[in-house]
Design a protein around this motif. Structure first.
Motif, PDB file in Angstrom:
ATOM      1  N   ARG A 183       0.806  -1.219   0.000  1.00  0.00           N
ATOM      2  CA  ARG A 183       0.000   0.000   0.000  1.00  0.00           C
ATOM      3  C   ARG A 183       0.840   1.270   0.000  1.00  0.00           C
ATOM      4  O   ARG A 183       0.324   2.382   0.055  1.00  0.00           O
ATOM      5  N   LEU A 184       2.159   1.104  -0.034  1.00  0.00           N
ATOM      6  CA  LEU A 184       3.055   2.251   0.080  1.00  0.00           C
ATOM      7  C   LEU A 184       2.838   3.274  -1.046  1.00  0.00           C
ATOM      8  O   LEU A 184       2.771   2.908  -2.213  1.00  0.00           O
ATOM      9  N   ILE A 185       2.770   4.548  -0.656  1.00  0.00           N
ATOM     10  CA  ILE A 185       2.642   5.604  -1.659  1.00  0.00           C
ATOM     11  C   ILE A 185       3.998   6.271  -1.835  1.00  0.00           C
ATOM     12  O   ILE A 185       4.614   6.699  -0.872  1.00  0.00           O
ATOM     13  N   THR A 230       0.487   8.660  -6.198  1.00  0.00           N
ATOM     14  CA  THR A 230      -0.663   8.824  -5.315  1.00  0.00           C
ATOM     15  C   THR A 230      -1.340   7.477  -5.125  1.00  0.00           C
ATOM     16  O   THR A 230      -0.811   6.443  -5.520  1.00  0.00           O
ATOM     17  N   PHE A 231      -2.513   7.521  -4.507  1.00  0.00           N
ATOM     18  CA  PHE A 231      -3.359   6.340  -4.379  1.00  0.00           C
ATOM     19  C   PHE A 231      -4.397   6.406  -5.493  1.00  0.00           C
ATOM     20  O   PHE A 231      -5.051   7.435  -5.678  1.00  0.00           O
TER      21      PHE A 231
END
Lengths: 126, 367
Positions: free
Chosen positions: B290-292, B314-315
């Motif tokens: 999940r790292l941005i 970004t996400f």
């Protein structure tokens, strides 16, 4: 459980015996927007009062999470790492960040109560 | 300098916009529902974007204008049909990009849509290149509204009858409510949609009308996540004066017929790079987990050598995970190459991946 206290960095803290539960405030989540990433301190590590103890990221930016008191990390909330949106949904309840075994309860003395924090949050965001 | 406001500023306020300054304008970053909901609404329904801060440059002239513009842009403008649009660049002699733009051939000349932060400088550069022979108007009296998403065609067509007949990357003048509107079928989200050029004093009522038909205002925050999922470049991030179109992996935008003879500004560098390849190239990057990884994140290979940098990250709400674009050394640009991203002092695994992250949905053949 003790009264909820608040820090100027927008964390909340409750105390049960010598174990403190810490999370970020609803006001903080409203400022951040949609939270999409959370990083928590390592279980067993020691954190220092006002030091960084995690990270949250919204769609817009990354922000450090600070700890309002010193102590040893005895538990972390993996469910907010797996589903960071929970932090927006229930920031001052189920979406706590970490628990600390603290040595010096007097570190809580200078923190704000709910009324003081609400006033502080209102003043700093306008 | 006083901050500029678009003709929709009041409407943004009424809709609880959070504002940011962007290119000297007060623009909505998001409304009350937030970036993720706005993003998803655009993908499933219809989002309205105020892009009035962008430049609308009308240049009027005959065939000699086409000839002059071919000396500037890497496009086959002589064979561009009226009302057809092309994505292109304004470059310097080293093929460094001053701006990326959309140029449309209109009845008596060209309409060029420019980035807000670049438009005044672009106007100066183009004025110097074209001299005083052609009438140029960077029109501040018109607003620019984008409407994007699968329901947009139905909504817009109920207000401006006939827009459903436009093909992707074409436009035309339409009459609506006694106003001349220039509508193109285009956008910046990876969805079907339109951009509408409309006189400032009619913009607010027009957008209110779109909202009444079910579309919703979307801020710049979701505009950014939408364009990044669609793998589209943002000037100042993926593109700048130190990057060329070949490095930016945008060689598709250079007309093939212009590559044999050159004759446009920057053509030498472009032709060299087309032949030899560029040393760095823009790629899609998918962090594991999940790292941005945000802009300026350093990219490493497995022997700790820096091989590039993230330009946007970004996400992605529709991808439901982190996404990024950046530049890496050519030998690391193949899809599925494993790379490492340095975030907050630690290195995290990521993969080079194909663009776009989200499959586009443009309407190509109405007619």
């Amino acid at each position: 459980m003790s009264e909820v206290k608040f820090s100027k960095e927008h964390e909340w803290i409750t105390l049960e015996g010598d174990v403190a539960t810490i999370g970020i405030t609803k006001h903080a989540t409203e400022m951040l927007g949609d939270i999409v990433f959370a990083e928590l301190p390592q279980k067993g590590s020691n954190v220092e009062k006002d030091g960084t103890a995690g990270v949250v990221e919204s769609t817009k930016a990354a922000s450090d999470v600070y700890t309002p008191v010193s102590g040893e990390v005895v538990d972390t909330n993996q469910s907010i790492v797996d589903d960071p949106a929970k932090i927006n949904e229930d920031p001052e309840g189920g979406a706590w960040f970490f628990k600390l075994k603290i040595k010096d309860t007097s570190e809580l003395d200078n923190l704000m109560n709910k009324e003081e924090y609400d006033k502080f949050a209102k003043e700093t965001s306008s | 300098m006083e901050i500029k406001k678009t003709s929709l500023n009041k409407l943004h306020q009424i809709n609880h916009a959070k504002f940011v300054e962007f290119a000297g304008y007060e623009m909505p970053i998001q409304y009350s529902k937030g970036i993720i909901e706005e993003h998803k609404f655009t993908r499933s329904n219809s989002g309205i974007f105020d892009v009035s801060h962008m430049g609308q440059l009308f240049i009027y002239g005959d065939e000699s204008l086409t000839e002059e513009l071919e000396k500037i842009f890497p496009l086959d403008l002589k064979n561009l049909k009226q009302n057809c649009s092309k994505y292109s660049f304004l470059m310097n002699e080293d093929a460094g990009i001053y701006d990326d733009l959309i140029i449309t051939k209109i009845e008596d000349g060209y309409l060029i849509i420019l980035n807000a932060a670049c438009k005044d400088k672009d106007f100066e550069i183009l004025s110097n290149l074209l001299g005083s022979k052609f009438k140029m108007n960077l029109d501040n009296n018109r607003s620019l509204i984008a409407i994007q998403g699968p329901k947009s065609v139905e909504i817009l067509n109920s207000i401006i009858n006939g827009v459903d007949q436009l093909n992707f990357m074409t436009g035309n003048w339409f009459d609506s409510d006694n106003q001349r509107l220039f509508v193109t079928r285009s956008g910046y989200t990876g969805e079907d949609g339109f951009e509408i050029s409309i006189p400032n004093d009619k913009a607010e009522k027009f957008v209110e009308n779109l909202i009444e038909k079910g579309a919703q205002l979307i801020g710049l925050g979701a505009r950014d996540t939408l364009r990044l999922e669609a793998g589209l470049c943002l000037y100042g991030h993926e593109l700048d004066i130190n990057k060329t179109p070949v490095e930016a992996n945008l060689r598709w935008a250079i007309s093939k017929s212009r590559l044999s003879n050159g004759g446009f500004i920057g053509s030498k560098k472009i032709m060299n790079q087309m032949q030899d390849g560029a040393s760095q190239i823009r790629v899609g990057i998918k962090p594991e987990g999940r790292l941005i990884a945000r802009e300026k994140t350093k990219i490493f290979n497995d022997t700790d050598k820096q091989i590039g940098e993230i330009t946007s990250g970004t996400f992605g709400p529709s991808v439901n995970g982190p996404i990024a674009m950046g530049y890496v050394d050519k030998e690391f640009s193949k899809v599925d190459t494993k790379i490492l991203l340095e975030v907050r002092g630690k290195k995290y695994p990521a993969n080079i991946c194909a663009l776009p992250f989200y499959k586009k949905n443009y309407v190509k053949g109405v007619n």
